[in-house]
Structure formats: C-alpha cells, structure tokens
Design a protein around this motif. Structure first.
Motif, PDB file in Angstrom:
ATOM      1  N   ALA A  55       1.458  72.827  67.797  1.00 54.19           N
ATOM      2  CA  ALA A  55       1.713  74.201  67.364  1.00 54.19           C
ATOM      3  C   ALA A  55       2.443  74.221  66.030  1.00 54.19           C
ATOM      4  N   VAL A  56       2.410  75.384  65.410  1.00 53.20           N
ATOM      5  CA  VAL A  56       3.148  75.624  64.171  1.00 53.20           C
ATOM      6  C   VAL A  56       4.357  76.485  64.534  1.00 53.20           C
ATOM      7  N   HIS A  57       5.513  76.087  64.050  1.00 51.32           N
ATOM      8  CA  HIS A  57       6.745  76.853  64.245  1.00 51.32           C
ATOM      9  C   HIS A  57       7.284  77.184  62.860  1.00 51.32           C
ATOM     10  N   TYR A  58       7.552  78.475  62.633  1.00 47.43           N
ATOM     11  CA  TYR A  58       7.997  78.931  61.321  1.00 47.43           C
ATOM     12  C   TYR A  58       9.488  79.226  61.330  1.00 47.43           C
ATOM     13  N   SER A  59      10.130  79.056  60.173  1.00 46.15           N
ATOM     14  CA  SER A  59      11.515  79.487  60.016  1.00 46.15           C
ATOM     15  C   SER A  59      11.527  81.013  60.073  1.00 46.15           C
ATOM     16  N   THR A  60      12.694  81.595  60.210  1.00 45.77           N
ATOM     17  CA  THR A  60      12.783  83.053  60.351  1.00 45.77           C
ATOM     18  C   THR A  60      12.217  83.776  59.138  1.00 45.77           C
ATOM     19  N   ASP A  61      12.301  83.176  57.961  1.00 48.70           N
ATOM     20  CA  ASP A  61      11.760  83.831  56.767  1.00 48.70           C
ATOM     21  C   ASP A  61      10.321  83.405  56.469  1.00 48.70           C
ATOM     22  N   HIS A  62       9.755  82.544  57.311  1.00 48.35           N
ATOM     23  CA  HIS A  62       8.374  82.056  57.177  1.00 48.35           C
ATOM     24  C   HIS A  62       8.135  81.288  55.878  1.00 48.35           C
ATOM     25  N   LEU A  63       9.190  80.736  55.308  1.00 51.72           N
ATOM     26  CA  LEU A  63       9.010  79.926  54.102  1.00 51.72           C
ATOM     27  C   LEU A  63       9.074  78.435  54.419  1.00 51.72           C
ATOM     28  N   LYS A  64       9.113  78.131  55.718  1.00 53.44           N
ATOM     29  CA  LYS A  64       9.101  76.738  56.156  1.00 53.44           C
ATOM     30  C   LYS A  64       8.328  76.673  57.472  1.00 53.44           C
ATOM     31  N   ALA A  65       7.437  75.700  57.563  1.00 53.84           N
ATOM     32  CA  ALA A  65       6.647  75.518  58.783  1.00 53.84           C
ATOM     33  C   ALA A  65       6.845  74.101  59.301  1.00 53.84           C
ATOM     34  N   SER A  66       6.962  73.989  60.613  1.00 52.02           N
ATOM     35  CA  SER A  66       7.015  72.693  61.286  1.00 52.02           C
ATOM     36  C   SER A  66       5.814  72.616  62.215  1.00 52.02           C
ATOM     37  N   VAL A  67       5.092  71.517  62.152  1.00 59.02           N
ATOM     38  CA  VAL A  67       3.910  71.349  62.990  1.00 59.02           C
ATOM     39  C   VAL A  67       4.160  70.171  63.908  1.00 59.02           C
ATOM     40  N   GLY A  68       3.844  70.345  65.169  1.00 61.26           N
ATOM     41  CA  GLY A  68       3.996  69.245  66.116  1.00 61.26           C
ATOM     42  C   GLY A  68       4.129  69.745  67.529  1.00 61.26           C
ATOM     43  N   TRP A  69       4.831  68.971  68.324  1.00 61.02           N
ATOM     44  CA  TRP A  69       4.994  69.258  69.744  1.00 61.02           C
ATOM     45  C   TRP A  69       6.472  69.463  70.020  1.00 61.02           C
ATOM     46  N   LYS A  70       6.809  70.543  70.694  1.00 60.63           N
ATOM     47  CA  LYS A  70       8.220  70.872  70.972  1.00 60.63           C
ATOM     48  C   LYS A  70       8.618  70.559  72.405  1.00 60.63           C
ATOM     49  N   ASP A  71       7.660  70.436  73.294  1.00 65.54           N
ATOM     50  CA  ASP A  71       7.943  70.199  74.708  1.00 65.54           C
ATOM     51  C   ASP A  71       8.359  68.742  74.906  1.00 65.54           C
ATOM     52  N   ARG A  72       9.462  68.533  75.593  1.00 68.64           N
ATOM     53  CA  ARG A  72       9.931  67.164  75.851  1.00 68.64           C
ATOM     54  C   ARG A  72       8.882  66.345  76.603  1.00 68.64           C
ATOM     55  N   ALA A  73       8.059  67.004  77.389  1.00 68.93           N
ATOM     56  CA  ALA A  73       7.029  66.298  78.155  1.00 68.93           C
ATOM     57  C   ALA A  73       5.944  65.711  77.255  1.00 68.93           C
ATOM     58  N   ASP A  74       5.924  66.106  76.011  1.00 73.16           N
ATOM     59  CA  ASP A  74       4.923  65.607  75.067  1.00 73.16           C
ATOM     60  C   ASP A  74       5.459  64.456  74.213  1.00 73.16           C
ATOM     61  N   TRP A  75       6.467  63.776  74.714  1.00 72.77           N
ATOM     62  CA  TRP A  75       7.113  62.686  73.989  1.00 72.77           C
ATOM     63  C   TRP A  75       6.120  61.608  73.553  1.00 72.77           C
ATOM     64  N   TYR A  76       5.063  61.446  74.317  1.00 66.04           N
ATOM     65  CA  TYR A  76       4.112  60.371  74.031  1.00 66.04           C
ATOM     66  C   TYR A  76       3.289  60.628  72.772  1.00 66.04           C
TER      67      TYR A  76
END
Length: 117
Positions: A55-76
């Motif tokens: 998923a994509v997670h944006y900062s509150t101002d939407h000027l920064k995006a993080s892509v990846g997995w946030k769920d701890r179960a997706d550690w692999y």
C-alpha cells in the motif's frame, strides 16, 4: 543594476504557490501509486498476501509517500526483498523505487509546465 518588474514577479509567484503545491501533491500521489502498482506486478506470489497488501501511505500534507507493508504479519516481505541463506532475494520494492525515481522529475516538470501555460 536595476531589475524591472521584480515586485510583479514576486506577486505572480505568490499567486501560483497554491497551484504548485497541489501539483506537487498530485505528482507524489501518482509516483506512489506507480511504485505500488509496479510492486504488485513483480512481487513473488505464493498466497497473494504481499501482492494484495502492498500500500501507499501519505504524510498529512501528501508531499511524502511511503510504499510497502505496514502489518507486522507481513514481516517476510523483507526476506523476499533481500533473501536469506535459504531463500534467494527477489527484489521488487527497490527496483520499483529506482524506476520511479527516474520518472518523478518528468512528472513534476509536466505538472509545473501545465500550470505555467
């Protein structure tokens, strides 16, 4: 030396600031989605979990995006990206980020040029 029209230029740039900020947000969002979509296409699929949960997670101002997995179960996802002694690396996130890095500047330039026309 005297610069004529400097004050008008400052005023015009101040007028454009909100539009340029919105253009920057659109560019960041488009790039974040492009990275996410690239990862979905190239991630190794066994159960489909990593493909479905990137998923994509944006900062509150939407000027920064993080892509990846946030769920701890997706550690692999890390083991898929970098490998282990028994699992060969199958990088997807890194190559997707690098590919988009090359496109980001062109995306931003196109947005700014659209505003300045």
């Amino acid at each position: 030396m005297r610069i004529v029209g400097l004050e008008q230029l400052r005023e015009r740039l101040a007028e454009l600031e909100p539009e340029l900020i919105e253009a920057s947000k659109r560019t960041v969002e488009a790039s974040g989605e492009a990275v996410r979509d690239d990862v979905k296409r190239t991630v190794r699929v066994k159960t489909g979990n990593l493909r479905d949960k990137v998923a994509v997670h944006y900062s509150t101002d939407h000027l920064k995006a993080s892509v990846g997995w946030k769920d701890r179960a997706d550690w692999y996802a890390v083991t898929q990206e970098f490998g282990t002694q028994s699992v060969p690396a199958h990088p997807t996130l890194g190559p997707a980020l690098e590919a988009e890095r090359a496109r980001f500047e062109a995306r931003l330039r196109a947005e700014v040029e659209r505003i300045l026309r």
